[in-house]
Design an enzyme around this catalytic site. Structure first.
Site, mmCIF file in Angstrom:
data_model
loop_
_atom_site.group_PDB
_atom_site.id
_atom_site.type_symbol
_atom_site.label_atom_id
_atom_site.label_comp_id
_atom_site.label_asym_id
_atom_site.label_seq_id
_atom_site.Cartn_x
_atom_site.Cartn_y
_atom_site.Cartn_z
ATOM 1 N N LYS A 1 -17.437 -0.207 5.138
ATOM 2 C CA LYS A 1 -18.363 -1.723 4.693
ATOM 3 C C LYS A 1 -19.431 -1.258 4.439
ATOM 4 O O LYS A 1 -19.924 -1.578 3.231
ATOM 5 C CB LYS A 1 -17.553 -3.451 5.219
ATOM 6 N N MET B 1 24.335 7.965 2.241
ATOM 7 C CA MET B 1 24.522 9.005 3.170
ATOM 8 C C MET B 1 24.749 9.234 4.160
ATOM 9 O O MET B 1 25.300 9.690 5.155
ATOM 10 C CB MET B 1 23.056 10.084 2.303
ATOM 11 N N GLU C 1 1.265 -0.995 -0.243
ATOM 12 C CA GLU C 1 0.134 -0.032 -0.306
ATOM 13 C C GLU C 1 1.323 1.481 0.282
ATOM 14 O O GLU C 1 0.148 2.232 -0.481
ATOM 15 C CB GLU C 1 -0.834 0.038 0.732
ATOM 16 N N PHE D 1 -11.580 -7.282 13.615
ATOM 17 C CA PHE D 1 -10.712 -7.721 12.812
ATOM 18 C C PHE D 1 -10.174 -6.489 11.536
ATOM 19 O O PHE D 1 -10.773 -5.894 11.045
ATOM 20 C CB PHE D 1 -10.539 -9.186 11.591
ATOM 21 N N GLN D 2 -8.581 -6.293 11.001
ATOM 22 C CA GLN D 2 -8.582 -6.144 10.864
ATOM 23 C C GLN D 2 -9.149 -4.084 10.671
ATOM 24 O O GLN D 2 -9.003 -3.478 9.924
ATOM 25 C CB GLN D 2 -8.585 -5.888 9.025
#
Lengths: 586, 167
Positions: A165, A483, A53, A115-116
């Site tokens: 949802k 760096m 993502e 969940f999630q």
């Protein structure tokens, strides 16, 4: 009538089409399945499936920065949203317009540790320009249109829309884009004419002026760059650009001083230090630009043009703030200059340019040429020579290679250079290049990378393969987090703690494993042929360009030092160059 | 820094979920100081809430705070009541003092002088209600401390400009 109403997921697609969106970047999951189902049933919005993502957001950023449009992201709840956080923060710091839809657990489960489930609006509040949790499907279309307005107007930025949802399933009323007017958010874009007149007064009186321009000019659109170019040429004054502003003014123009700041040009920084009038346009006096604030440009009057009032007087107190869109403000100043038939102080300007040419003659980006080993600067010079005259877009990762790319690749136009400036996100370049290539299928898109950065989002090679995106990844492989190593060398007694890139993959084989082409250059005389083959291969390519492991990025303003205290090269290293106060800075 | 000053800032916001978190998060995320903060809906018809925040900082910081607040999307207006003309400020406190005998009598006597009202009483305690400036409340609470102060609840400052003008 109810059964003819679209459901929330369909409203999302309808609103995207209404907003002119033709491509989105995303990754499915349980909490966004209805939207994915709605995507499946239509063919107006194309979906690009990324492999992580974070990469979806960077790809949308690359898309947005190379087109000037809003980039759109679709991810699921919980880990989908938290993985997007780095990309959102990156877009906030660099003012990139992004809409990110996140799935959410159904409204009745919010707060139940489902969940999630993650508190997405809570987590993203400080890393977005604004965010929404939509609990009522009848507010969904309005919210999406408002979100696009917020993302793209004023100082652009990322906006999250969290979609439970059940809202995606629920039927609701669609509201068209034209019917939505934001209640409060109407940023000022037109400058105050009095301030414009005062700016022209100051421009006329200036003896040692400089334009200091940043990403705000790029964000304002190509017209802003055109107006800026005309204003700079009309006045005859020098112009320097920030990392974000590269391309706002043509790099090949003699009035361009190149990039300023920590690894900017000697002449740009000394001009900033010695000027008597600084005109900051869409730039924000960032610490990488100013160096030590107490010693910053001590003798100048300052004009600051910015669309975001909170940028004014944040780090540096200015004499004349002008709130407005960069393009509109420059155009207004140019019109006023012409109306007055204003003339610069020729004598003073001539003396100023004489001084600037003396600084420029120091040739600050000079490096020790050798045929023993590929110098990273040389590799970029050759890359630039090979890409000149083509429609080329460059993205970078973060580190030494990024600074060298900013120094050695020249940009004549805006929207051709995509780099993570504010947040400094390693792993930005490859997914950003994907987004650029989606927007410009026939252009040459190159991610200038380091061997450490590229591994942070290397999984996106798979996305390149799936969509046959011929992105070129040009790795300056010095086997160090360059760096980090450079700072350890300069500031920490050359104790190279954990900065060696051990156990690197064979990048040629890695490319092949992902269905791409792998090329390697280890010797100076191989370089041109490898670059040529890379450009001519109509497939994704990784070039493993093995460069000098010890090269450092110069010139450099050490932490806590002023513009006139630059180190020009390894021979110029002073032990005392970094003060105790400087040590704690990043 | 010697030029640090206390400012009372009024902020008119949409009364929507998360708006207070945005304001508070802005102060904590950018390292600004909150001395007090009050919030309540003031116009139920259009769902507007008013936040009064007392903060302190140098003029440059105060200017930043106002600009940062103003660019939050649900914010309608930001006014610096300390700079923009005259204003009045009030704070309300509920102060619980427990004790018996002389101390109890003394607390009641002082409450009378300060025009605090008794709103709850038992044989061994009082709850005083008091409205006034922050300094006045501080003074009264200070006096109650040796007399059996056990609990304080304060609203923080609310403020409004003098005269006929609205925010």
């Amino acid at each position: 009538m109810t059964d003819q109403q679209p459901n929330g997921a369909e409203i999302v697609i309808k609103a995207l089409v209404d907003q002119g969106v033709d491509v989105i970047f995303g990754y499915p999951g349980g909490a966004v399945l209805p939207v994915y189902d709605a995507l499946f049933k239509q063919n107006r919005v194309r979906h690009i499936l990324v492999r992580h993502e974070q990469a979806a957001v960077h790809a949308a950023e690359g898309y947005a920065r190379s087109t000037g449009k809003v980039g759109v992201v679709l991810v699921t709840s919980g880990p989908g949203a938290t993985n997007a956080v780095t990309g959102l923060t990156d877009a906030l710091m660099d003012s990139i317009p992004i809409i990110c839809f996140t799935g959410q657990v159904p409204t009745h489960l919010i707060g139940n540790d489902a969940f999630q489930e993650a508190d997405t609006t809570g987590i993203t509040r400080p890393c977005t320009k604004h965010n929404y949790l939509v609990k009522d499907v009848n507010q969904l279309a309005r919210t999406i249109h408002e979100a696009f307005h917020v993302a793209r107007s004023g100082r652009p930025g990322p906006v999250v829309i969290d979609l439970p949802k059940d809202v995606q399933f629920a039927p609701g009323t669609y509201v068209a884009r034209e019917d939505v007017v934001h209640r409060t958010y109407r940023p000022q874009t037109e400058p105050d004419p009095k301030a414009v007149a005062a700016a022209v007064d100051m421009l006329e009186q200036a003896k040692r002026p400089v334009f200091y321009v940043g990403g705000g000019v790029i964000n304002s659109g190509p017209e802003a760059s055109k107006a800026l170019t005309e204003l700079v040429r009309t006045t005859g004054y020098p112009c320097t650009m920030t990392l974000m502003g590269l391309g706002a003014y043509p790099a090949s123009d003699p009035q361009s001083l190149g990039m300023l700041g920590m690894h900017g040009s000697y002449e740009a920084n000394l001009v900033m230090h010695g000027c008597d009038l600084m005109v900051a346009v869409g730039s924000r006096f960032d610490d990488r630009v100013t160096g030590n604030l107490t010693k910053f440009s001590p003798g100048s009057r300052k004009i600051h043009i910015d669309i975001d009032p909170s940028s004014i007087n944040k780090n540096v107190r200015v004499d004349l703030p002008i709130i407005g869109d960069a393009g509109a403000t420059i155009a207004a100043i140019l019109a006023e200059w012409k109306r007055r038939k204003a003339k610069p102080d020729r004598v003073a300007l001539k003396a100023w340019w004489k001084q600037i040419e003396e600084w420029r003659a120091r040739d600050c980006f000079r490096y020790e040429a050798t045929d023993r080993v590929i110098k990273p600067q040389y590799a970029l010079e050759r890359l630039y020579a090979a890409t000149r005259g083509r429609e080329t877009f460059i993205t970078t990762e973060v580190g030494q290679h990024q600074m060298w790319a900013a120094q050695f690749l020249k940009f004549e136009q805006p929207n051709r250079w995509m780099t993570s400036g504010g947040l400094g996100t390693m792993g930005y370049g490859l997914p950003a290049a994907m987004g650029v290539q989606i927007a410009h299928p026939d252009a040459l898109v190159i991610d200038v990378a380091g061997e450490a950065s590229i591994l942070m989002n290397i999984q996106e090679m798979s996305t390149l393969a799936q969509y046959r995106l011929p992105v070129k990844i040009f790795i300056l492989n010095n086997q160090w987090m360059g760096m980090v190593r450079q700072w350890q060398e300069l500031l920490h007694g050359a104790r190279y703690s954990e900065s060696y890139s051990d156990s690197l993959p064979d990048f040629v084989k890695l490319a092949e494993a992902f269905g791409a082409v792998g090329l390697r250059a280890t010797k100076v005389d191989e370089l041109d042929a490898v670059i040529k083959e890379m450009i001519e291969t109509p497939r994704p390519v990784i070039v493993d360009c093995c460069v000098d492991q010890k090269e450092n990025c110069f010139p450099m303003i050490p932490s806590g030092a002023a513009h006139n205290e630059m180190l020009l090269g390894p021979g110029d290293r002073r032990e005392s160059s970094v003060s105790d106060e400087g040590m704690v800075l990043v | 820094m010697s030029d640090i000053r206390r400012h009372t800032i009024a902020v008119l916001v949409d009364n929507e979920p998360g708006v207070l978190a945005r304001v508070i998060g802005l102060f904590s995320g950018r390292g600004y100081n909150i001395e007090s903060l009050t919030v309540a809906e003031v116009d139920p018809e259009v769902h507007l809430s008013r936040i009064t925040v007392v903060t302190s900082g140098t003029p440059m910081i105060i200017e930043q705070i106002k600009a940062q607040l103003d660019r939050l999307v649900p914010v309608h207006a930001v006014r610096d009541l300390t700079l923009e003309g005259k204003s009045v400020e009030r704070e309300l406190a509920l102060i619980k003092v427990a004790g018996t005998g002389d101390k109890r009598i003394e607390s009641l006597r002082l409450a009378d002088i300060f025009r605090a009202r008794v709103i709850d009483s038992t044989i061994e305690s009082f709850v005083f209600e008091m409205t006034g400036s922050t300094e006045k409340l501080d003074a009264f609470i200070g006096l109650m401390r040796p007399l059996g102060l056990v609990d304080v609840s304060r609203t923080g400052v609310v403020a409004i400009s003098r005269g006929a003008q609205a925010l």
